[in-house]
Design an enzyme around this catalytic site. Structure first.
Site, mmCIF file in Angstrom:
data_model
loop_
_atom_site.group_PDB
_atom_site.id
_atom_site.type_symbol
_atom_site.label_atom_id
_atom_site.label_comp_id
_atom_site.label_asym_id
_atom_site.label_seq_id
_atom_site.Cartn_x
_atom_site.Cartn_y
_atom_site.Cartn_z
ATOM 1 N N PHE A 88 -18.158 -4.912 9.381
ATOM 2 C CA PHE A 88 -16.816 -4.680 9.899
ATOM 3 C C PHE A 88 -16.527 -3.180 9.900
ATOM 4 O O PHE A 88 -17.345 -2.376 9.432
ATOM 5 C CB PHE A 88 -15.780 -5.426 9.046
ATOM 6 C CG PHE A 88 -15.675 -4.927 7.629
ATOM 7 C CD1 PHE A 88 -14.709 -3.992 7.274
ATOM 8 C CD2 PHE A 88 -16.553 -5.376 6.647
ATOM 9 C CE1 PHE A 88 -14.618 -3.516 5.976
ATOM 10 C CE2 PHE A 88 -16.463 -4.902 5.332
ATOM 11 C CZ PHE A 88 -15.489 -3.964 5.009
ATOM 12 N N ARG A 133 -19.125 -0.616 -1.955
ATOM 13 C CA ARG A 133 -18.449 -1.788 -2.548
ATOM 14 C C ARG A 133 -19.373 -2.487 -3.540
ATOM 15 O O ARG A 133 -18.960 -2.904 -4.610
ATOM 16 C CB ARG A 133 -18.055 -2.744 -1.406
ATOM 17 C CG ARG A 133 -17.177 -3.911 -1.823
ATOM 18 C CD ARG A 133 -16.560 -4.586 -0.612
ATOM 19 N NE ARG A 133 -15.682 -3.674 0.091
ATOM 20 C CZ ARG A 133 -15.987 -3.055 1.239
ATOM 21 N NH1 ARG A 133 -17.134 -3.289 1.829
ATOM 22 N NH2 ARG A 133 -15.155 -2.206 1.797
ATOM 23 N N ASP A 152 -10.071 -0.771 -2.512
ATOM 24 C CA ASP A 152 -9.721 0.147 -1.435
ATOM 25 C C ASP A 152 -10.899 1.049 -1.163
ATOM 26 O O ASP A 152 -11.557 1.516 -2.097
ATOM 27 C CB ASP A 152 -8.491 0.980 -1.827
ATOM 28 C CG ASP A 152 -7.224 0.194 -1.570
ATOM 29 O OD1 ASP A 152 -6.873 0.016 -0.392
ATOM 30 O OD2 ASP A 152 -6.631 -0.304 -2.548
ATOM 31 N N GLU A 199 0.838 -1.201 0.000
ATOM 32 C CA GLU A 199 0.000 0.000 0.000
ATOM 33 C C GLU A 199 0.865 1.240 0.000
ATOM 34 O O GLU A 199 1.855 1.320 0.708
ATOM 35 C CB GLU A 199 -0.930 -0.002 1.217
ATOM 36 C CG GLU A 199 -1.981 -1.085 1.108
ATOM 37 C CD GLU A 199 -3.311 -0.700 1.714
ATOM 38 O OE1 GLU A 199 -3.478 0.456 2.111
ATOM 39 O OE2 GLU A 199 -4.174 -1.582 1.784
ATOM 40 N N LYS A 239 -26.659 -4.991 2.798
ATOM 41 C CA LYS A 239 -25.567 -4.003 2.693
ATOM 42 C C LYS A 239 -25.000 -4.002 1.263
ATOM 43 O O LYS A 239 -24.798 -2.950 0.670
ATOM 44 C CB LYS A 239 -24.468 -4.325 3.717
ATOM 45 C CG LYS A 239 -23.301 -3.353 3.635
ATOM 46 C CD LYS A 239 -22.154 -3.675 4.584
ATOM 47 C CE LYS A 239 -20.930 -2.820 4.236
ATOM 48 N NZ LYS A 239 -19.715 -3.194 4.921
HETATM 49 P P1 ITT Z 1 -7.065 -4.501 2.624
HETATM 50 O O1 ITT Z 1 -6.150 -5.588 3.059
HETATM 51 O O2 ITT Z 1 -8.032 -4.955 1.575
HETATM 52 O O3 ITT Z 1 -6.364 -3.213 2.237
HETATM 53 P P2 ITT Z 1 -8.181 -2.818 4.722
HETATM 54 O O4 ITT Z 1 -9.042 -3.108 5.896
HETATM 55 O O5 ITT Z 1 -6.875 -2.130 4.989
HETATM 56 O O6 ITT Z 1 -7.984 -4.181 3.901
HETATM 57 P P3 ITT Z 1 -9.127 -0.511 3.206
HETATM 58 O O7 ITT Z 1 -7.812 0.163 3.318
HETATM 59 O O8 ITT Z 1 -9.801 -0.506 1.886
HETATM 60 O O9 ITT Z 1 -9.039 -2.015 3.680
HETATM 61 O O10 ITT Z 1 -10.205 0.035 4.210
HETATM 62 C C1 ITT Z 1 -10.065 1.202 4.919
HETATM 63 C C2 ITT Z 1 -10.821 1.139 6.205
HETATM 64 O O11 ITT Z 1 -12.114 1.671 5.930
HETATM 65 C C3 ITT Z 1 -11.028 -0.256 6.777
HETATM 66 O O12 ITT Z 1 -10.090 -0.534 7.763
HETATM 67 C C4 ITT Z 1 -12.410 -0.161 7.402
HETATM 68 O O13 ITT Z 1 -12.250 0.190 8.740
HETATM 69 C C5 ITT Z 1 -13.081 0.974 6.645
HETATM 70 N N1 ITT Z 1 -14.073 0.431 5.723
HETATM 71 C C6 ITT Z 1 -13.914 0.163 4.407
HETATM 72 N N2 ITT Z 1 -15.045 -0.357 3.893
HETATM 73 C C7 ITT Z 1 -15.905 -0.428 4.899
HETATM 74 C C8 ITT Z 1 -17.217 -0.892 5.007
HETATM 75 O O14 ITT Z 1 -17.868 -1.425 3.984
HETATM 76 N N3 ITT Z 1 -17.801 -0.806 6.189
HETATM 77 C C9 ITT Z 1 -17.169 -0.287 7.239
HETATM 78 N N4 ITT Z 1 -15.926 0.159 7.249
HETATM 79 C C10 ITT Z 1 -15.291 0.092 6.071
#
Ligand code: ITT
Length: 196
Positions: free
Chosen positions: A143, A172, A66, A37, A166
């Site tokens: 989550f 997403r 992302d 990243e 959702k």
């Molecule tokens: P990757 O390994 O796929 O990168 P990540 O959790 O780091 O997993 P992101 O950087 O895309 O994924 O996500 C950023 C944050 O935004 C993630 O930690 C969540 O807390 C929040 N987030 C993303 N999508 C969400 C959703 O659908 N509902 C709630 N929180 C979300």
């Protein structure tokens, strides 16, 4: 059936994307690959960079996704830094920043990057869902920031919804629908013959 590998370390995201894939006849196969990243304010840039990196290792059709939460009263923070903010101050910290703040408007944005051997470029698909930040966490599904995000037109937080519900309205889900539409239009037998 098209098979797309998915580079992600977030089990909630993997589950949602696999379900989304099943609606469209796309098999999503999680990869245990460290996701490289890059720090940037642009989700598009972050996902493009991760997709290129993952592709250089795997050399098979793959996606990365992302996402970020953009809160109006915080000048659209944390955005592309949502993962860091979630891991550090978390939901409680965000609610604290918004204590006494009337404007609760926010949105989630998702960018899916697709890379494949016979694609001349990385394709990006975007989805957004508008809503408000709740005053306290509600629900136990989903989550991340799900317990404090109430999408427009709903009384429930994302964490109070079933995964299907959702997925139908989420950032997403919307980005995935763009991807599925593009595949339906462009993934002819010739181009995607090796995508299974
Ligand atoms: P990757 O390994 O796929 O990168 P990540 O959790 O780091 O997993 P992101 O950087 O895309 O994924 O996500 C950023 C944050 O935004 C993630 O930690 C969540 O807390 C929040 N987030 C993303 N999508 C969400 C959703 O659908 N509902 C709630 N929180 C979300």
């Amino acid at each position: 059936m098209v098979r797309l590998y998915l580079a992600s370390r977030n089990p909630g995201k993997v589950s949602e994307l696999r379900k989304l894939g099943s609606y469209f006849g796309i098999e999503i196969v999680p990869l245990d690959l460290p996701k490289v990243e890059v720090q940037s304010e642009s989700l598009e840039y972050v996902s493009l960079f991760s997709a290129v990196n993952a592709f250089l290792t795997l050399r098979k059709p793959l996606i990365v996704e992302d996402s970020g939460l953009y809160i109006e009263a915080l000048n659209f923070f944390p955005g592309a830094y949502s993962s860091f903010v979630y891991r550090t101050i978390g939901i409680r910290g965000v609610l604290k920043l918004l204590e006494g703040v009337e404007n609760r408007q926010a949105y989630f944005k998702s960018v899916i990057a697709l890379a494949a051997p016979n694609l001349p470029e990385v394709k990006l698909f975007t989805g957004v869902v508008y809503g408000v930040i709740a005053t306290e966490p509600r629900g136990s599904r989903g989550f991340g920031f799900d317990p404090i995000f109430i999408p427009e037109g709903s009384a429930k937080t994302f964490a109070e919804m079933e995964e299907d519900e959702k997925n139908r309205i989420s950032h997403r889900g919307r980005a995935f629908m763009e991807l599925a539409g593009w595949l339906a239009d462009n993934c002819s037998k010739v181009m995607c013959y090796s995508w299974t």
